[in-house]
Design a protein around this motif. Structure first.
Motif, PDB file in Angstrom:
ATOM      1  N   ALA A 125       3.840  -5.552  -4.550  1.00  0.00           N
ATOM      2  CA  ALA A 125       2.927  -6.670  -4.323  1.00  0.00           C
ATOM      3  C   ALA A 125       2.048  -6.816  -5.560  1.00  0.00           C
ATOM      4  N   ARG A 126       1.475  -7.975  -5.728  1.00  0.00           N
ATOM      5  CA  ARG A 126       0.616  -8.218  -6.894  1.00  0.00           C
ATOM      6  C   ARG A 126      -0.567  -7.264  -6.956  1.00  0.00           C
ATOM      7  N   ARG A 127      -1.083  -6.885  -5.817  1.00  0.00           N
ATOM      8  CA  ARG A 127      -2.251  -5.996  -5.786  1.00  0.00           C
ATOM      9  C   ARG A 127      -1.921  -4.723  -5.020  1.00  0.00           C
ATOM     10  N   LEU A 128      -1.053  -3.935  -5.583  1.00  0.00           N
ATOM     11  CA  LEU A 128      -0.666  -2.669  -4.979  1.00  0.00           C
ATOM     12  C   LEU A 128      -1.878  -1.749  -4.912  1.00  0.00           C
ATOM     13  N   ARG A 129      -2.086  -1.152  -3.760  1.00  0.00           N
ATOM     14  CA  ARG A 129      -3.173  -0.186  -3.592  1.00  0.00           C
ATOM     15  C   ARG A 129      -2.545   1.173  -3.316  1.00  0.00           C
ATOM     16  N   VAL A 130      -2.926   2.165  -4.123  1.00  0.00           N
ATOM     17  CA  VAL A 130      -2.379   3.507  -3.988  1.00  0.00           C
ATOM     18  C   VAL A 130      -3.524   4.484  -3.731  1.00  0.00           C
ATOM     19  N   ARG A 131      -3.337   5.290  -2.696  1.00  0.00           N
ATOM     20  CA  ARG A 131      -4.333   6.311  -2.374  1.00  0.00           C
ATOM     21  C   ARG A 131      -3.632   7.629  -2.094  1.00  0.00           C
ATOM     22  N   ARG A 132      -4.341   8.716  -2.400  1.00  0.00           N
ATOM     23  CA  ARG A 132      -3.804  10.051  -2.130  1.00  0.00           C
ATOM     24  C   ARG A 132      -4.773  10.779  -1.204  1.00  0.00           C
ATOM     25  N   GLU A 133      -4.203  11.682  -0.440  1.00  0.00           N
ATOM     26  CA  GLU A 133      -5.032  12.508   0.430  1.00  0.00           C
ATOM     27  C   GLU A 133      -5.341  13.807  -0.289  1.00  0.00           C
ATOM     28  N   ARG A 134      -6.619  14.129  -0.330  1.00  0.00           N
ATOM     29  CA  ARG A 134      -7.066  15.400  -0.924  1.00  0.00           C
ATOM     30  C   ARG A 134      -8.169  15.964  -0.053  1.00  0.00           C
ATOM     31  N   GLY A 135      -7.969  17.168   0.399  1.00  0.00           N
ATOM     32  CA  GLY A 135      -8.987  17.808   1.220  1.00  0.00           C
ATOM     33  C   GLY A 135      -9.332  17.024   2.474  1.00  0.00           C
ATOM     34  N   GLY A 136      -8.350  16.334   3.037  1.00  0.00           N
ATOM     35  CA  GLY A 136      -8.570  15.580   4.255  1.00  0.00           C
ATOM     36  C   GLY A 136      -9.185  14.206   4.059  1.00  0.00           C
ATOM     37  N   ALA A 137      -9.474  13.851   2.800  1.00  0.00           N
ATOM     38  CA  ALA A 137     -10.062  12.532   2.506  1.00  0.00           C
ATOM     39  C   ALA A 137      -9.114  11.733   1.622  1.00  0.00           C
ATOM     40  N   LEU A 138      -9.219  10.409   1.696  1.00  0.00           N
ATOM     41  CA  LEU A 138      -8.411   9.537   0.842  1.00  0.00           C
ATOM     42  C   LEU A 138      -9.201   9.165  -0.398  1.00  0.00           C
ATOM     43  N   GLU A 139      -8.501   9.174  -1.548  1.00  0.00           N
ATOM     44  CA  GLU A 139      -9.107   8.724  -2.808  1.00  0.00           C
ATOM     45  C   GLU A 139      -8.148   7.766  -3.488  1.00  0.00           C
ATOM     46  N   GLN A 161       0.842  -1.191   0.000  1.00  0.00           N
ATOM     47  CA  GLN A 161       0.000   0.000   0.000  1.00  0.00           C
ATOM     48  C   GLN A 161       0.876   1.239   0.000  1.00  0.00           C
ATOM     49  N   LEU A 162       0.382   2.271  -0.675  1.00  0.00           N
ATOM     50  CA  LEU A 162       1.077   3.544  -0.745  1.00  0.00           C
ATOM     51  C   LEU A 162       0.057   4.650  -0.522  1.00  0.00           C
ATOM     52  N   PHE A 163       0.369   5.546   0.409  1.00  0.00           N
ATOM     53  CA  PHE A 163      -0.462   6.710   0.684  1.00  0.00           C
ATOM     54  C   PHE A 163       0.366   7.942   0.337  1.00  0.00           C
ATOM     55  N   VAL A 164      -0.199   8.847  -0.459  1.00  0.00           N
ATOM     56  CA  VAL A 164       0.502  10.042  -0.919  1.00  0.00           C
ATOM     57  C   VAL A 164      -0.172  11.268  -0.318  1.00  0.00           C
ATOM     58  N   LYS A 165       0.638  12.120   0.312  1.00  0.00           N
ATOM     59  CA  LYS A 165       0.104  13.318   0.960  1.00  0.00           C
ATOM     60  C   LYS A 165       0.984  14.502   0.590  1.00  0.00           C
ATOM     61  N   ARG A 166       0.363  15.580   0.142  1.00  0.00           N
ATOM     62  CA  ARG A 166       1.104  16.809  -0.154  1.00  0.00           C
ATOM     63  C   ARG A 166       0.992  17.761   1.027  1.00  0.00           C
ATOM     64  N   GLY A 167       2.027  18.536   1.213  1.00  0.00           N
ATOM     65  CA  GLY A 167       1.977  19.538   2.266  1.00  0.00           C
ATOM     66  C   GLY A 167       3.321  20.174   2.488  1.00  0.00           C
ATOM     67  N   GLY A 168       3.293  21.447   2.795  1.00  0.00           N
ATOM     68  CA  GLY A 168       4.530  22.153   3.110  1.00  0.00           C
ATOM     69  C   GLY A 168       5.534  22.188   1.985  1.00  0.00           C
ATOM     70  N   GLY A 169       5.072  22.171   0.750  1.00  0.00           N
ATOM     71  CA  GLY A 169       5.975  22.247  -0.386  1.00  0.00           C
ATOM     72  C   GLY A 169       6.671  20.952  -0.744  1.00  0.00           C
ATOM     73  N   SER A 170       6.232  19.856  -0.136  1.00  0.00           N
ATOM     74  CA  SER A 170       6.815  18.572  -0.490  1.00  0.00           C
ATOM     75  C   SER A 170       5.727  17.499  -0.483  1.00  0.00           C
ATOM     76  N   VAL A 171       6.138  16.295  -0.771  1.00  0.00           N
ATOM     77  CA  VAL A 171       5.227  15.162  -0.795  1.00  0.00           C
ATOM     78  C   VAL A 171       5.713  14.157   0.243  1.00  0.00           C
ATOM     79  N   GLU A 172       4.783  13.638   1.016  1.00  0.00           N
ATOM     80  CA  GLU A 172       5.094  12.611   2.000  1.00  0.00           C
ATOM     81  C   GLU A 172       4.476  11.304   1.538  1.00  0.00           C
ATOM     82  N   LEU A 173       5.237  10.233   1.633  1.00  0.00           N
ATOM     83  CA  LEU A 173       4.785   8.910   1.216  1.00  0.00           C
ATOM     84  C   LEU A 173       4.757   7.994   2.430  1.00  0.00           C
ATOM     85  N   LEU A 174       3.622   7.364   2.664  1.00  0.00           N
ATOM     86  CA  LEU A 174       3.525   6.351   3.698  1.00  0.00           C
ATOM     87  C   LEU A 174       3.461   5.014   2.978  1.00  0.00           C
TER      88      LEU A 174
END
Length: 107
Positions: free
Chosen positions: A65-79, A8-21
């Protein structure tokens, strides 16, 4: 066994950079969570973040992984963000890491 497949990958923007969980998993089911900050010098966009992550994974001999799940945070919600997963797969292929650490969607 080392957690070496990105599940799983979570992408979050903020403070002029991108944070990846990252949620990494081993074949035996062990999980590891890692937080990466994309250096601001590389840009604050998701495309740069994906390229940075591809390098990070390749340097550690990790893959997808075979079934990678990627989500990004936008406006406080994950998509869902499957296009970023496809970009990551392509970036790993470009690096010549087709095996993806032995566990990629192309394996």
């Amino acid at each position: 066994m080392r957690a070496d497949r990105l599940e799983q990958l979570f992408v979050k923007r903020g403070g002029g950079s991108v944070e990846l969980l990252l949620v990494l998993e081993s074949e035996a089911g062990a999980r590891e969570r890692v937080t990466l900050r994309v250096p601001p010098a590389l840009g604050a966009d998701e495309r740069a973040a994906v390229a940075f992550l591809a390098r990070w994974l390749a340097e550690r001999g990790a893959g997808l992984a075979r079934r990678l799940r990627v989500r990004r945070e936008r406006g406080g919600a994950l998509e869902e963000a499957p296009e970023l997963g496809r970009q990551l797969e392509a970036a790993l292929r470009e690096r010549g890491d087709d095996a993806g650490g032995g566990a990629g969607p192309w394996a």
